[in-house]
Design an enzyme around this catalytic site. Sequence first.
Site, PDB file in Angstrom:
ATOM      1  N   CYS A 156       0.836  -1.209   0.000  1.00 53.54           N
ATOM      2  CA  CYS A 156       0.000   0.000   0.000  1.00 53.54           C
ATOM      3  C   CYS A 156       0.873   1.262   0.000  1.00 53.54           C
ATOM      4  O   CYS A 156       1.615   1.518   0.952  1.00 53.54           O
ATOM      5  CB  CYS A 156      -0.921   0.005   1.220  1.00 53.54           C
ATOM      6  SG  CYS A 156      -1.864   1.537   1.334  1.00 53.54           S
ATOM      7  N   LYS A 190      -9.698  -8.607   5.715  1.00 55.53           N
ATOM      8  CA  LYS A 190      -9.241  -7.640   6.718  1.00 55.53           C
ATOM      9  C   LYS A 190      -9.640  -8.078   8.127  1.00 55.53           C
ATOM     10  O   LYS A 190     -10.702  -8.699   8.302  1.00 55.53           O
ATOM     11  CB  LYS A 190      -9.851  -6.272   6.420  1.00 55.53           C
ATOM     12  CG  LYS A 190      -9.381  -5.704   5.098  1.00 55.53           C
ATOM     13  CD  LYS A 190     -10.012  -4.350   4.871  1.00 55.53           C
ATOM     14  CE  LYS A 190     -10.357  -4.134   3.441  1.00 55.53           C
ATOM     15  NZ  LYS A 190     -11.265  -3.075   3.189  1.00 55.53           N
ATOM     16  N   VAL A 250      -6.314   0.775   5.255  1.00 57.68           N
ATOM     17  CA  VAL A 250      -4.988   1.080   5.771  1.00 57.68           C
ATOM     18  C   VAL A 250      -4.469   2.276   4.978  1.00 57.68           C
ATOM     19  O   VAL A 250      -4.891   2.455   3.836  1.00 57.68           O
ATOM     20  CB  VAL A 250      -4.027  -0.131   5.613  1.00 57.68           C
ATOM     21  CG1 VAL A 250      -4.493  -1.286   6.442  1.00 57.68           C
ATOM     22  CG2 VAL A 250      -3.849  -0.539   4.163  1.00 57.68           C
ATOM     23  N   GLU A 254      -6.205   8.157   7.069  1.00 55.21           N
ATOM     24  CA  GLU A 254      -5.787   9.099   6.018  1.00 55.21           C
ATOM     25  C   GLU A 254      -4.292   9.413   6.229  1.00 55.21           C
ATOM     26  O   GLU A 254      -3.911  10.093   7.182  1.00 55.21           O
ATOM     27  CB  GLU A 254      -6.589  10.403   6.019  1.00 55.21           C
ATOM     28  CG  GLU A 254      -7.928  10.297   5.348  1.00 55.21           C
ATOM     29  CD  GLU A 254      -7.843   9.935   3.855  1.00 55.21           C
ATOM     30  OE1 GLU A 254      -7.003  10.510   3.158  1.00 55.21           O
ATOM     31  OE2 GLU A 254      -8.603   9.065   3.421  1.00 55.21           O
ATOM     32  N   SER A 255      -3.499   8.921   5.269  1.00 59.10           N
ATOM     33  CA  SER A 255      -2.043   8.997   5.424  1.00 59.10           C
ATOM     34  C   SER A 255      -1.516  10.401   5.740  1.00 59.10           C
ATOM     35  O   SER A 255      -0.683  10.559   6.641  1.00 59.10           O
ATOM     36  CB  SER A 255      -1.372   8.461   4.155  1.00 59.10           C
ATOM     37  OG  SER A 255      -1.910   9.078   3.001  1.00 59.10           O
TER      38      SER A 255
HETATM   39  N1  LIG Z   1      -6.842   8.296   1.162  1.00 56.06           N
HETATM   40  C1  LIG Z   1      -6.391   7.152   1.919  1.00 56.06           C
HETATM   41  C2  LIG Z   1      -6.296   5.971   0.964  1.00 56.06           C
HETATM   42  C3  LIG Z   1      -6.030   4.655   1.684  1.00 56.06           C
HETATM   43  C4  LIG Z   1      -6.258   3.461   0.754  1.00 56.06           C
HETATM   44  O1  LIG Z   1      -6.775   3.605  -0.363  1.00 56.06           O
HETATM   45  N2  LIG Z   1      -5.862   2.268   1.233  1.00 56.06           N
HETATM   46  C5  LIG Z   1      -6.127   1.053   0.495  1.00 56.06           C
HETATM   47  C6  LIG Z   1      -4.890   0.175   0.377  1.00 56.06           C
HETATM   48  S1  LIG Z   1      -3.586   0.935  -0.558  1.00 56.06           S
HETATM   49  C7  LIG Z   1      -7.120   0.206   1.250  1.00 56.06           C
HETATM   50  O2  LIG Z   1      -7.096   0.127   2.459  1.00 56.06           O
HETATM   51  N3  LIG Z   1      -7.987  -0.457   0.495  1.00 56.06           N
HETATM   52  C8  LIG Z   1      -8.953  -1.356   1.034  1.00 56.06           C
HETATM   53  C9  LIG Z   1     -10.357  -0.887   0.846  1.00 56.06           C
HETATM   54  O3  LIG Z   1     -10.563   0.275   0.456  1.00 56.06           O
HETATM   55  O4  LIG Z   1     -11.259  -1.664   1.099  1.00 56.06           O
HETATM   56  C10 LIG Z   1      -5.073   7.500   2.603  1.00 56.06           C
HETATM   57  O5  LIG Z   1      -4.411   8.456   2.176  1.00 56.06           O
HETATM   58  O6  LIG Z   1      -4.720   6.861   3.614  1.00 56.06           O
END
Ligand SMILES: N[C@@H](CCC(=O)N[C@@H](CS)C(=O)NCC(=O)O)C(=O)O
Length: 204
Positions: free
Chosen positions: A19, A46, A59, A71-72
């Site tokens: 990720c 998950k 995540v 949110e990173s």
């Molecule tokens: N905007 C979020 C994006 C986080 C994101 O898209 N994470 C993905 C993995 S890279 C995730 O958890 N995907 C699983 C899902 O959405 O169900 C951030 O900046 O943290």
Amino acid sequence: MAISSSKKPVMTLYSASLCPYAQRVRIVLEEKAMEHQVIEVNLKSKPEDLAELNPYNQVPTLVDRELVLYESNIINEYLDERFPHPPLMPVDPVSRAKARLLMLRVDRDWFRPLFDQEALSDRARQKLRDELTAISVIFGGQRFLLGEEFSLVDCALAPMLWRLPSLGIELPDSARPLQGYMERVFSRESFQRSLTPAERSLRI
Ligand SMILES: N[C@@H](CCC(=O)N[C@@H](CS)C(=O)NCC(=O)O)C(=O)O
């Protein structure tokens, strides 16, 4: 500084091995040399507690005692304020606001089109290549995105740059200053330590 689960670290990061958003946070935790525990999440299955912690069930998610963050970029700003050394944001309000705008643009213009959809079109690949070539000139005159100091904006962008070969994007010779910037970022100890084995294999 991720540690084994036998000790009890204060902070826990829910992460996934490939990720790019989670890698942003892993870089900052390493910059700050913060003891933390990483919970590796299989995105196809998950853990139940993730949905309880984060309404988006995604995540990265950070748990710091009673505080839960997602949110990173929000997590990274919190880490920078809570652990001020080394500082990863400029001090004056104008520069801070500009840094936040840049992080927003990296997210909206590059991360979302690249990582939030299944397949990348040739057109999108070409567009990104052209845009990266255009910003390359910046690094003729400065070491990092905001100037001479490494910042949260570099942490926000670096995971995408690391993934360029795996996305099928090759930079032209005219983007040499950008290549130099990438080498500076990728050779940082924090960046190297942030890489999971799966991420490392993206560039072997
Ligand atoms: N905007 C979020 C994006 C986080 C994101 O898209 N994470 C993905 C993995 S890279 C995730 O958890 N995907 C699983 C899902 O959405 O169900 C951030 O900046 O943290």
